[in-house]
Write a protein that holds these residues in place. Structure first.
Motif, PDB file in Angstrom:
ATOM      1  N   SER A  53       0.833  -1.203   0.000  1.00 10.27           N
ATOM      2  CA  SER A  53       0.000   0.000   0.000  1.00 10.27           C
ATOM      3  C   SER A  53       0.866   1.250   0.000  1.00 10.27           C
ATOM      4  CB  SER A  53      -0.931   0.016   1.216  1.00 10.27           C
ATOM      5  OG  SER A  53      -0.195   0.189   2.400  1.00 10.27           O
ATOM      6  N   LEU A  54       0.240   2.318  -0.480  1.00  9.75           N
ATOM      7  CA  LEU A  54       0.870   3.626  -0.497  1.00  9.75           C
ATOM      8  C   LEU A  54      -0.215   4.641  -0.160  1.00  9.75           C
ATOM      9  CD1 LEU A  54       3.545   5.168  -1.354  1.00  9.75           C
ATOM     10  CD2 LEU A  54       2.350   5.610  -3.488  1.00  9.75           C
ATOM     11  N   GLU A  55       0.091   5.538   0.756  1.00 11.11           N
ATOM     12  CA  GLU A  55      -0.825   6.645   1.073  1.00 11.11           C
ATOM     13  C   GLU A  55      -0.057   7.935   0.918  1.00 11.11           C
ATOM     14  OE1 GLU A  55      -3.286   6.534   4.549  1.00 11.11           O
ATOM     15  OE2 GLU A  55      -3.226   4.346   4.609  1.00 11.11           O
ATOM     16  N   THR A  56      -0.713   8.925   0.324  1.00 11.56           N
ATOM     17  CA  THR A  56      -0.053  10.204   0.122  1.00 11.56           C
ATOM     18  C   THR A  56      -0.852  11.336   0.735  1.00 11.56           C
ATOM     19  OG1 THR A  56      -1.144  10.574  -2.013  1.00 11.56           O
ATOM     20  CG2 THR A  56       1.007   9.481  -2.048  1.00 11.56           C
ATOM     21  N   GLY A  57      -0.129  12.332   1.164  1.00  8.37           N
ATOM     22  CA  GLY A  57      -0.698  13.601   1.570  1.00  8.37           C
ATOM     23  C   GLY A  57      -0.026  14.655   0.719  1.00  8.37           C
ATOM     24  N   ALA A  58      -0.785  15.611   0.203  1.00  9.21           N
ATOM     25  CA  ALA A  58      -0.222  16.563  -0.751  1.00  9.21           C
ATOM     26  C   ALA A  58      -0.548  18.002  -0.365  1.00  9.21           C
ATOM     27  CB  ALA A  58      -0.747  16.276  -2.149  1.00  9.21           C
ATOM     28  N   THR A  59       0.403  18.880  -0.637  1.00 14.31           N
ATOM     29  CA  THR A  59       0.217  20.303  -0.452  1.00 14.31           C
ATOM     30  C   THR A  59       0.346  20.966  -1.805  1.00 14.31           C
ATOM     31  OG1 THR A  59       1.209  20.194   1.762  1.00 14.31           O
ATOM     32  CG2 THR A  59       1.125  22.368   0.688  1.00 14.31           C
TER      33      THR A  59
END
Length: 103
Positions: free
Chosen positions: A92-98
């Motif tokens: 799995s991969l989870e991202t948070g982006a700005t």
């Protein structure tokens, strides 16, 4: 780093080999969850260009990375990602982006 290299090369066979069949990619910003085939198709497209990807921490179970992503529409984001491993492959991969200003 292997994940970053394979995704950067956009090589479908190698992408398929490093991702578990039940791999998921959760984009925290939108809430979307992509499956393995969706991620491979998107990663191979011209929609995203990753730059300055660097692994901040990694062990046999998890990796944390930061990168800058530019999308084909000109939008840019700074992305923090958490990558989990299972049996030597990415599960799995989870991202948070700005969002970043367009140049």
């Amino acid at each position: 780093e292997n994940y970053n290299n394979v995704m950067g090369d956009k090589e479908e066979v190698m992408m398929s080999e490093i991702l578990q069949d039940d791999y998921t990619y959760k984009l925290q910003k939108s809430g979307n969850v992509l499956k393995k085939d969706d991620v491979i198709k998107w990663a191979r497209s011209d929609d995203i260009q990753r730059a300055n990807a660097r692994v901040l921490s990694e062990n046999d179970e998890i990796a944390v990375e930061h990168s800058f992503v530019t999308f084909s529409d000109g939008n840019k984001q700074a992305v923090m990602a958490v990558c989990k491993y299972k049996d030597g492959k990415v599960i799995s991969l989870e991202t948070g982006a700005t969002d970043m200003p367009k140049e």
